[in-house]
Design a protein around this motif. Structure first.
Motif, PDB file in Angstrom:
ATOM      1  N   GLY A  26       0.807  -1.210   0.000  1.00  0.00           N
ATOM      2  CA  GLY A  26       0.000   0.000   0.000  1.00  0.00           C
ATOM      3  C   GLY A  26       0.841   1.261   0.000  1.00  0.00           C
ATOM      4  N   PRO A  27       0.174   2.402  -0.101  1.00  0.00           N
ATOM      5  CA  PRO A  27       0.905   3.669  -0.199  1.00  0.00           C
ATOM      6  C   PRO A  27       1.714   4.012   1.052  1.00  0.00           C
ATOM      7  CG  PRO A  27      -1.474   4.048  -0.239  1.00  0.00           C
ATOM      8  CD  PRO A  27      -1.265   2.577  -0.252  1.00  0.00           C
ATOM      9  N   LEU A  28       1.253   3.621   2.230  1.00  0.00           N
ATOM     10  CA  LEU A  28       1.995   3.930   3.455  1.00  0.00           C
ATOM     11  C   LEU A  28       3.312   3.156   3.502  1.00  0.00           C
ATOM     12  CD1 LEU A  28       2.119   5.470   6.120  1.00  0.00           C
ATOM     13  CD2 LEU A  28       0.942   3.537   7.183  1.00  0.00           C
ATOM     14  N   SER A  29       3.257   1.857   3.245  1.00  0.00           N
ATOM     15  CA  SER A  29       4.491   1.060   3.267  1.00  0.00           C
ATOM     16  C   SER A  29       5.418   1.484   2.134  1.00  0.00           C
ATOM     17  CB  SER A  29       4.177  -0.429   3.177  1.00  0.00           C
ATOM     18  OG  SER A  29       3.493  -0.741   1.987  1.00  0.00           O
ATOM     19  N   TYR A  30       4.860   1.837   0.975  1.00  0.00           N
ATOM     20  CA  TYR A  30       5.652   2.369  -0.137  1.00  0.00           C
ATOM     21  C   TYR A  30       6.394   3.631   0.301  1.00  0.00           C
ATOM     22  CZ  TYR A  30       6.287   5.482  -4.145  1.00  0.00           C
ATOM     23  OH  TYR A  30       6.794   6.396  -5.030  1.00  0.00           O
ATOM     24  N   GLY A  31       5.662   4.554   0.921  1.00  0.00           N
ATOM     25  CA  GLY A  31       6.263   5.817   1.349  1.00  0.00           C
ATOM     26  C   GLY A  31       7.344   5.623   2.395  1.00  0.00           C
ATOM     27  N   ILE A  32       7.081   4.807   3.393  1.00  0.00           N
ATOM     28  CA  ILE A  32       8.077   4.561   4.446  1.00  0.00           C
ATOM     29  C   ILE A  32       9.326   3.914   3.863  1.00  0.00           C
ATOM     30  CG2 ILE A  32       8.552   3.205   6.521  1.00  0.00           C
ATOM     31  CD1 ILE A  32       5.576   3.686   7.298  1.00  0.00           C
ATOM     32  N   LEU A  70      12.002  15.993   0.031  1.00  0.00           N
ATOM     33  CA  LEU A  70      11.713  16.084  -1.405  1.00  0.00           C
ATOM     34  C   LEU A  70      10.802  14.927  -1.824  1.00  0.00           C
ATOM     35  CD1 LEU A  70      12.122  17.400  -4.163  1.00  0.00           C
ATOM     36  CD2 LEU A  70      14.197  16.020  -4.420  1.00  0.00           C
ATOM     37  N   PHE A  71      11.079  13.726  -1.328  1.00  0.00           N
ATOM     38  CA  PHE A  71      10.214  12.574  -1.620  1.00  0.00           C
ATOM     39  C   PHE A  71       8.797  12.847  -1.118  1.00  0.00           C
ATOM     40  CE2 PHE A  71       8.151   8.663  -0.345  1.00  0.00           C
ATOM     41  CZ  PHE A  71       8.188   7.943  -1.525  1.00  0.00           C
ATOM     42  N   THR A  75       5.392  13.413  -3.421  1.00  0.00           N
ATOM     43  CA  THR A  75       4.255  12.532  -3.161  1.00  0.00           C
ATOM     44  C   THR A  75       3.008  13.352  -2.816  1.00  0.00           C
ATOM     45  OG1 THR A  75       5.739  10.797  -2.383  1.00  0.00           O
ATOM     46  CG2 THR A  75       3.430  10.603  -1.743  1.00  0.00           C
ATOM     47  N   ALA A  76       3.165  14.351  -1.981  1.00  0.00           N
ATOM     48  CA  ALA A  76       2.030  15.210  -1.627  1.00  0.00           C
ATOM     49  C   ALA A  76       1.504  15.963  -2.840  1.00  0.00           C
ATOM     50  CB  ALA A  76       2.444  16.187  -0.525  1.00  0.00           C
ATOM     51  N   PHE A  77       2.419  16.456  -3.671  1.00  0.00           N
ATOM     52  CA  PHE A  77       2.008  17.173  -4.880  1.00  0.00           C
ATOM     53  C   PHE A  77       1.237  16.246  -5.817  1.00  0.00           C
ATOM     54  CE2 PHE A  77       2.748  18.879  -9.159  1.00  0.00           C
ATOM     55  CZ  PHE A  77       2.242  20.159  -8.986  1.00  0.00           C
ATOM     56  N   CYS A  78       1.671  15.008  -5.923  1.00  0.00           N
ATOM     57  CA  CYS A  78       0.999  14.036  -6.799  1.00  0.00           C
ATOM     58  C   CYS A  78      -0.366  13.615  -6.257  1.00  0.00           C
ATOM     59  CB  CYS A  78       1.881  12.800  -6.994  1.00  0.00           C
ATOM     60  SG  CYS A  78       3.342  13.119  -7.987  1.00  0.00           S
ATOM     61  N   THR A  79      -0.601  13.838  -4.987  1.00  0.00           N
ATOM     62  CA  THR A  79      -1.891  13.486  -4.398  1.00  0.00           C
ATOM     63  C   THR A  79      -2.750  14.724  -4.176  1.00  0.00           C
ATOM     64  OG1 THR A  79      -0.897  13.491  -2.193  1.00  0.00           O
ATOM     65  CG2 THR A  79      -1.053  11.374  -3.315  1.00  0.00           C
ATOM     66  N   ASN A  80      -2.669  15.645  -5.129  1.00  0.00           N
ATOM     67  CA  ASN A  80      -3.516  16.845  -5.200  1.00  0.00           C
ATOM     68  C   ASN A  80      -3.234  17.904  -4.144  1.00  0.00           C
ATOM     69  OD1 ASN A  80      -4.806  16.022  -7.495  1.00  0.00           O
ATOM     70  ND2 ASN A  80      -6.589  15.194  -6.441  1.00  0.00           N
ATOM     71  N   ASN A  81      -2.026  17.991  -3.643  1.00  0.00           N
ATOM     72  CA  ASN A  81      -1.656  19.127  -2.806  1.00  0.00           C
ATOM     73  C   ASN A  81      -0.984  20.164  -3.703  1.00  0.00           C
ATOM     74  OD1 ASN A  81      -2.292  18.379   0.041  1.00  0.00           O
ATOM     75  ND2 ASN A  81      -1.069  16.613  -0.553  1.00  0.00           N
ATOM     76  N   GLY A  82      -1.074  21.417  -3.313  1.00  0.00           N
ATOM     77  CA  GLY A  82      -0.547  22.492  -4.142  1.00  0.00           C
ATOM     78  C   GLY A  82       0.974  22.575  -4.110  1.00  0.00           C
ATOM     79  N   ALA A 127      12.096  10.381  -5.595  1.00  0.00           N
ATOM     80  CA  ALA A 127      10.876  11.178  -5.484  1.00  0.00           C
ATOM     81  C   ALA A 127      10.005  11.018  -6.733  1.00  0.00           C
ATOM     82  CB  ALA A 127      11.220  12.648  -5.258  1.00  0.00           C
ATOM     83  N   MET A 128      10.644  10.890  -7.894  1.00  0.00           N
ATOM     84  CA  MET A 128       9.887  10.765  -9.142  1.00  0.00           C
ATOM     85  C   MET A 128       9.127   9.447  -9.246  1.00  0.00           C
ATOM     86  SD  MET A 128       9.991  13.475 -10.972  1.00  0.00           S
ATOM     87  CE  MET A 128       9.903  14.454  -9.494  1.00  0.00           C
ATOM     88  N   LEU A 129       9.488   8.463  -8.415  1.00  0.00           N
ATOM     89  CA  LEU A 129       8.699   7.221  -8.396  1.00  0.00           C
ATOM     90  C   LEU A 129       7.251   7.506  -7.995  1.00  0.00           C
ATOM     91  CD1 LEU A 129      11.154   4.642  -6.797  1.00  0.00           C
ATOM     92  CD2 LEU A 129      10.250   4.607  -9.123  1.00  0.00           C
ATOM     93  N   SER A 130       7.052   8.547  -7.204  1.00  0.00           N
ATOM     94  CA  SER A 130       5.689   8.891  -6.779  1.00  0.00           C
ATOM     95  C   SER A 130       4.845   9.393  -7.942  1.00  0.00           C
ATOM     96  CB  SER A 130       5.731   9.937  -5.665  1.00  0.00           C
ATOM     97  OG  SER A 130       6.264   9.361  -4.500  1.00  0.00           O
ATOM     98  N   VAL A 131       5.486   9.962  -8.947  1.00  0.00           N
ATOM     99  CA  VAL A 131       4.743  10.384 -10.137  1.00  0.00           C
ATOM    100  C   VAL A 131       4.155   9.158 -10.826  1.00  0.00           C
ATOM    101  CG1 VAL A 131       4.967  11.498 -12.402  1.00  0.00           C
ATOM    102  CG2 VAL A 131       6.145  12.463 -10.427  1.00  0.00           C
ATOM    103  N   LEU A 132       4.885   8.048 -10.787  1.00  0.00           N
ATOM    104  CA  LEU A 132       4.365   6.805 -11.357  1.00  0.00           C
ATOM    105  C   LEU A 132       3.345   6.140 -10.433  1.00  0.00           C
ATOM    106  CD1 LEU A 132       7.679   5.214 -12.671  1.00  0.00           C
ATOM    107  CD2 LEU A 132       5.930   6.392 -14.004  1.00  0.00           C
ATOM    108  N   ALA A 133       3.563   6.239  -9.131  1.00  0.00           N
ATOM    109  CA  ALA A 133       2.737   5.514  -8.168  1.00  0.00           C
ATOM    110  C   ALA A 133       1.360   6.132  -7.959  1.00  0.00           C
ATOM    111  CB  ALA A 133       3.456   5.409  -6.826  1.00  0.00           C
ATOM    112  N   PHE A 134       1.273   7.448  -8.012  1.00  0.00           N
ATOM    113  CA  PHE A 134       0.002   8.118  -7.719  1.00  0.00           C
ATOM    114  C   PHE A 134      -0.529   8.760  -8.989  1.00  0.00           C
ATOM    115  CE2 PHE A 134       2.313   7.897  -3.758  1.00  0.00           C
ATOM    116  CZ  PHE A 134       1.366   7.335  -2.934  1.00  0.00           C
ATOM    117  N   GLN A 135      -1.683   8.274  -9.425  1.00  0.00           N
ATOM    118  CA  GLN A 135      -2.229   8.728 -10.697  1.00  0.00           C
ATOM    119  C   GLN A 135      -3.611   9.313 -10.526  1.00  0.00           C
ATOM    120  OE1 GLN A 135      -1.962   5.278 -13.121  1.00  0.00           O
ATOM    121  NE2 GLN A 135       0.259   5.324 -13.155  1.00  0.00           N
ATOM    122  N   ASN A 136      -3.829  10.361 -11.297  1.00  0.00           N
ATOM    123  CA  ASN A 136      -5.111  11.043 -11.309  1.00  0.00           C
ATOM    124  C   ASN A 136      -5.747  10.779 -12.667  1.00  0.00           C
ATOM    125  OD1 ASN A 136      -7.228  12.801 -11.152  1.00  0.00           O
ATOM    126  ND2 ASN A 136      -6.023  14.494 -10.351  1.00  0.00           N
TER     127      ASN A 136
END
Length: 195
Positions: A26-32, A70-71, A75-82, A127-136
């Protein structure tokens, strides 16, 4: 040699199991997982720079914190944060630059340059892995962002396949050295086999 190969194989299997498990869970274990990997990798880079480049001394703690943040910011930016999530990161980068001016170390510009290299060479790719992991799926700002573990996992699978192919082909038929000064056992045949 067999003992060393067995140790490497067991370590590799454990590493792959942890990496695949954390990405798929899941996203939590991925992030940690990737915060820890980012911090440890930047720490290792800092150790190498401080111990092997004369006159250079980077602040490993701040560079590690910068890479981890930065990671988190990407990740926050990819999940709709400004874009405001990047402001603390910019503060860390400014701190690294300004502190070098006042610490009276031997090579402040080189220290800052290697600190920034740690961010671009290590922190940014993780950090760029989050661009792949979180998709809108929608262009709507209110849409839900989904976590897709397959894309970041595929990056690692392709890397592992490349390394395995390069090792097997290079070990069997590798005769023409690729860059002997940098890596004496790498061959052109292995490079093609990896591809």
């Amino acid at each position: 040699m067999n003992s060393n190969l067995i140790k490497r194989a067991i370590t590799g299997i454990l590493f792959v199991a942890v990496l695949v498990g954390c990405i798929l869970y899941g996203p939590l274990s991925y992030g940690i997982l990737f915060m820890v990997i980012t911090a440890l990798t930047i720490y290792e880079f800092g150790q190498l720079v401080n111990n092997h480049i004369e006159g250079v001394s980077i602040n490993k703690t701040i560079t590690m914190l910068g890479g981890v943040y930065l990671f988190l910011a990407v990740t926050a930016f990819c999940t709709n944060n400004g874009p405001g999530v990047f402001i603390p990161y910019l503060v860390v980068i400014m701190y690294l630059m300004i502190s070098e001016l006042y610490l009276k170390k031997k090579n402040p510009v080189q220290n800052w340059a290697f600190s920034m290299l740690s961010q671009f060479y290590i922190g940014l790719p993780f950090a760029m892995l989050s661009v792949l992991a979180f998709q809108n799926d929608s262009l709507d700002a209110e849409s839900i962002v989904s976590y897709n573990p397959i894309l970041p996992l595929s990056v690692f699978i392709f890397i592992w396949l490349n390394d395995t192919g390069a090792y097997c082909v290079g070990s069997l038929i590798g005769k023409h050295r690729l860059f002997e000064r940098i890596s004496p056992k790498k061959s052109w045949e292995g490079s093609i086999g990896g591809g």
